[in-house]
Motif scaffolding. Structure first.
Motif, PDB file in Angstrom:
ATOM      1  N   LEU A  22      20.149  54.010 -14.404  1.00 53.40           N
ATOM      2  CA  LEU A  22      21.257  53.520 -15.205  1.00 53.40           C
ATOM      3  C   LEU A  22      21.023  53.762 -16.692  1.00 53.40           C
ATOM      4  CD1 LEU A  22      21.893  50.175 -13.332  1.00 53.40           C
ATOM      5  CD2 LEU A  22      23.506  52.051 -13.565  1.00 53.40           C
ATOM      6  N   ASN A  23      19.779  53.872 -17.093  1.00 56.92           N
ATOM      7  CA  ASN A  23      19.477  54.054 -18.498  1.00 56.92           C
ATOM      8  C   ASN A  23      19.213  55.493 -18.873  1.00 56.92           C
ATOM      9  OD1 ASN A  23      19.203  51.383 -20.051  1.00 56.92           O
ATOM     10  ND2 ASN A  23      18.280  50.941 -18.058  1.00 56.92           N
ATOM     11  N   CYS A  24      19.269  56.400 -17.918  1.00 58.97           N
ATOM     12  CA  CYS A  24      18.897  57.773 -18.234  1.00 58.97           C
ATOM     13  C   CYS A  24      19.853  58.755 -17.589  1.00 58.97           C
ATOM     14  CB  CYS A  24      17.471  58.055 -17.774  1.00 58.97           C
ATOM     15  SG  CYS A  24      16.889  59.690 -18.305  1.00 58.97           S
ATOM     16  N   SER A  25      20.949  59.032 -18.246  1.00 54.96           N
ATOM     17  CA  SER A  25      21.929  59.958 -17.689  1.00 54.96           C
ATOM     18  C   SER A  25      21.384  61.367 -17.663  1.00 54.96           C
ATOM     19  CB  SER A  25      23.221  59.915 -18.502  1.00 54.96           C
ATOM     20  OG  SER A  25      22.973  60.260 -19.849  1.00 54.96           O
ATOM     21  N   ASP A  26      20.402  61.673 -18.519  1.00 49.96           N
ATOM     22  CA  ASP A  26      19.829  63.027 -18.506  1.00 49.96           C
ATOM     23  C   ASP A  26      19.060  63.284 -17.223  1.00 49.96           C
ATOM     24  OD1 ASP A  26      19.035  62.928 -22.044  1.00 49.96           O
ATOM     25  OD2 ASP A  26      20.834  63.637 -20.995  1.00 49.96           O
ATOM     26  N   VAL A  27      18.387  62.253 -16.725  1.00 51.08           N
ATOM     27  CA  VAL A  27      17.595  62.411 -15.510  1.00 51.08           C
ATOM     28  C   VAL A  27      18.486  62.427 -14.275  1.00 51.08           C
ATOM     29  CG1 VAL A  27      15.846  61.327 -14.064  1.00 51.08           C
ATOM     30  CG2 VAL A  27      15.550  61.379 -16.538  1.00 51.08           C
ATOM     31  N   ASP A 109      29.894  61.399 -10.345  1.00 55.55           N
ATOM     32  CA  ASP A 109      28.588  61.424 -11.033  1.00 55.55           C
ATOM     33  C   ASP A 109      27.904  60.061 -11.040  1.00 55.55           C
ATOM     34  OD1 ASP A 109      29.169  64.105 -11.659  1.00 55.55           O
ATOM     35  OD2 ASP A 109      30.110  63.551 -13.553  1.00 55.55           O
ATOM     36  N   LEU A 110      28.060  59.301  -9.969  1.00 56.50           N
ATOM     37  CA  LEU A 110      27.457  57.979  -9.871  1.00 56.50           C
ATOM     38  C   LEU A 110      26.456  57.941  -8.738  1.00 56.50           C
ATOM     39  CD1 LEU A 110      30.692  55.813 -10.162  1.00 56.50           C
ATOM     40  CD2 LEU A 110      29.071  56.321 -11.977  1.00 56.50           C
ATOM     41  N   ASN A 165      34.142  65.712 -14.345  1.00 55.79           N
ATOM     42  CA  ASN A 165      32.745  65.457 -13.997  1.00 55.79           C
ATOM     43  C   ASN A 165      31.808  66.493 -14.604  1.00 55.79           C
ATOM     44  OD1 ASN A 165      32.817  67.731 -12.281  1.00 55.79           O
ATOM     45  ND2 ASN A 165      33.229  66.492 -10.455  1.00 55.79           N
ATOM     46  N   ARG A 166      30.538  66.341 -14.325  1.00 51.34           N
ATOM     47  CA  ARG A 166      29.530  67.186 -14.968  1.00 51.34           C
ATOM     48  C   ARG A 166      29.630  68.645 -14.541  1.00 51.34           C
ATOM     49  NH1 ARG A 166      24.663  64.041 -11.903  1.00 51.34           N
ATOM     50  NH2 ARG A 166      25.067  64.764  -9.779  1.00 51.34           N
TER      51      ARG A 166
END
Length: 571
Positions: A22-27, A109-110, A165-166
């Motif tokens: 939840l804290n790292c969208s890059d990962v 993207d969840l 989305n990504r």
């Protein structure tokens, strides 16, 4: 009280990984979902967020004028495509019955654990709005059961906005069952558990069968009472409300254009056409003076292909009105649909369809009727030469459909190579006629043909476990058909094992039969969603034999109690 140390360790590891995600969208690639803080006084599944997925309504709102009148009260709407219309939240307590892991992860993207939080249920049911969301309800009309019905529109649906989305894919998120709109007519804007379970499951099941369709992200139910007369016989019943969050690349349908032509709003008609072509048919040049006819040709072709795919899996839509036919040729608006069991071209899944207009065998003709209505809607923006051209295109629809139908059924029979179309067509028609005579199960006859060996067919030694095929083998002309079928297979010069493998890839073992859906619905109405989730899991792999599905008899003859099941338009 004993504490399982291993279990605690696993749960702590899972929790830490979840917080990291939840804290790292890059990962993790999660676009914007971050945990801000845990409020210890609330449920352990509750969290506050300072950033959640952002939607956008900008493109639609800039492209089209909105309804000048505010409010959700029912009215005749003019000179617009959408009305602003906030959803009416379902009354608590709310329960998350099911989520689609694939939709959450691959489209939104969840990560699925996000659904554990209380706020997830609020956002995905209309209790809270995503940032950027300006809820809209779509104005459209339609021909229902062959007659012009006037203004229809989203009577219980709210378009929340677009999500990119990504991968760069754009999806429109829509709530169904989320309350009244200006288009609700005499309805209450709600959907009930039984229809919502069916829509959630079938949307995802059709996707995994390879049929173009809208998708479903979540199914949320409440204790809010909703009153319905399921079979229009005066027996009103109290049911529970439910909301499905569904997604599509676009929710425009044939009725979207019909209402504008009927109202004489031709400038708006051109705007909708230009928008749809520019956004979703990018191979068509926007400056092409014949772009509307080129687009119509594409829709004719893709609609024929879609209906042929319905037929190949035994799917009957049930309500093939023009307001339920997508301009993108995807399956939308799952109402009283049904997967045919005993092969019968007159199979009607909808008890409200007294005349059998939308029987499974009539679907190709329904497609033609709806395309004729689409052409009528286009007429005012076509010149005389383009009108003639479009008529000529439409005349080719039966051939397009028949060609695609034959391609699909040749694959279902494992037929390869170039043969005279008439010969293969006769082989297919011969089989279907025998199936009709014998009331043979559609899905399992084809599936068991993909599991039986050529030697077993030749010797007529079909085991009792192949119940559908064994029943068909009792037909007096079955030996004659086998004597045509086996030589045709041999001419492909492939091994029997290769043929079986290929056929198992196109003939599902599991489809959402009415009795399976009904069993899940009965449990869901008593707050047991286990079978909804089991069916969701099974139908995500319809071509693969699965132990739990076999335990539940999902590939067995339908139970006797299922023979009287009925589905109507009431939901």
């Amino acid at each position: 009280m004993e504490i399982n140390i291993a279990a605690v360790s696993f749960l702590m590891t899972l929790a830490n990984c979840f917080l990291l995600c939840l804290n790292c969208s890059d990962v993790c690639g999660i676009d914007g979902w971050r945990l801000h803080s845990i409020n210890a006084s609330k449920s352990r599944h509750s969290a506050r967020r300072h950033n959640i997925p952002t939607l956008s309504c900008k493109k639609l709102m800039e492209a089209f004028p909105l309804d000048e009148v505010d409010g959700n009260y029912v009215r005749t709407v003019k000179r617009c495509v959408f009305s602003e219309s906030p959803p009416t939240p379902l009354k608590s307590p709310l329960k998350l019955a099911a989520v689609s892991k694939e939709v959450l992860e691959s489209i939104l993207d969840l990560d699925v654990p996000i659904s554990l939080f209380e706020d997830f249920v609020l956002y995905f049911s209309g209790g809270k709005l995503f940032p950027g969301s300006v809820p809209l309800s779509h104005r459209y009309g339609g021909h229902q059961f062959g007659y012009w019905a006037g203004q229809l529109g989203d009577g219980r649906a709210h378009l929340l906005g677009e999500y990119t989305n990504r991968k760069g894919d754009v999806w429109e998120l829509q709530l169904k069952g989320s309350g009244k709109t200006p288009y609700s007519r005499s309805g209450d804007g709600r959907a009930v558990v039984r229809s919502s379970v069916r829509e959630f499951l079938c949307s995802e099941a059709m996707h995994h069968l390879g049929v173009p369709t809208s998708r479903a992200a979540s199914l949320i139910v409440s204790e809010e009472p909703v009153w319905r007369d399921p079979f229009y016989n005066g027996s009103v019943q109290k049911e529970r409300g439910a909301v499905v969050l569904r997604l599509a690349r676009s929710w425009f349908r044939i009725g979207s254009l019909e209402i504008l032509t009927r109202s004489g709003e031709l400038d708006l008609l051109r705007k909708v056409l230009d928008f749809v072509i520019e956004e979703h048919f990018t191979s068509i040049k926007t400056n092409d003076p014949d772009k509307y006819v080129t687009w119509f040709s594409t829709v004719v072709n893709e609609t024929a292909h879609l209906i042929a795919q319905w037929m190949s899996v035994g799917f009957a839509h049930g309500v093939g009105n023009t307001d339920n036919f997508s301009l993108l040729s995807i399956t939308i608006d799952y109402g009283p649909f049904g997967f045919m069991e005993a092969y019968n071209p007159s199979f009607v899944p909808n008890t409200s369809d007294d005349e059998g207009r939308y029987s499974i065998g009539a679907q190709a003709n329904v497609g033609l009727f709806n395309l004729e209505k689409l052409l009528e809607a286009l007429y005012p923006v076509l010149n005389s030469d383009q009108q003639s051209w479009a008529k000529h295109i439409l005349k080719g629809y039966p051939q397009i459909y028949q060609r695609r139908f034959q391609e699909l059924f040749k694959a279902k029979l494992g037929l390869e190579g170039e043969e005279e179309d008439d010969d293969d067509g006769y082989l297919i028609a011969f089989l279907l006629k025998m199936m009709e005579d014998a009331s043979a199960d559609f899905t399992m006859t084809f599936r068991q043909l993909s599991e039986v060996s050529a030697l077993q067919l030749h010797s007529r030694s079909i085991s009792k476990t192949m119940w559908a095929l064994q029943e068909l083998s009792m037909h007096e002309y079955f030996p004659e058909w086998v004597n045509m079928y086996l030589p045709r297979l041999q001419r492909a010069q492939r091994s029997d094992e290769a043929r079986q493998h290929r056929m198992r890839g196109v003939n599902p073992r599991y489809v959402l039969r009415n009795w399976m859906a009904e069993s899940a619905i009965q449990k869901a109405e008593n707050d047991d969603f286990s079978e909804v989730r089991l069916l969701q899991e099974v139908l995500a792999r319809p071509y693969t034999e699965q132990h739990r599905a076999e335990e539940r008899d999902y590939a067995s003859p339908p139970p006797h109690w299922a023979r009287g099941l009925k589905v109507s338009c009431s939901s």
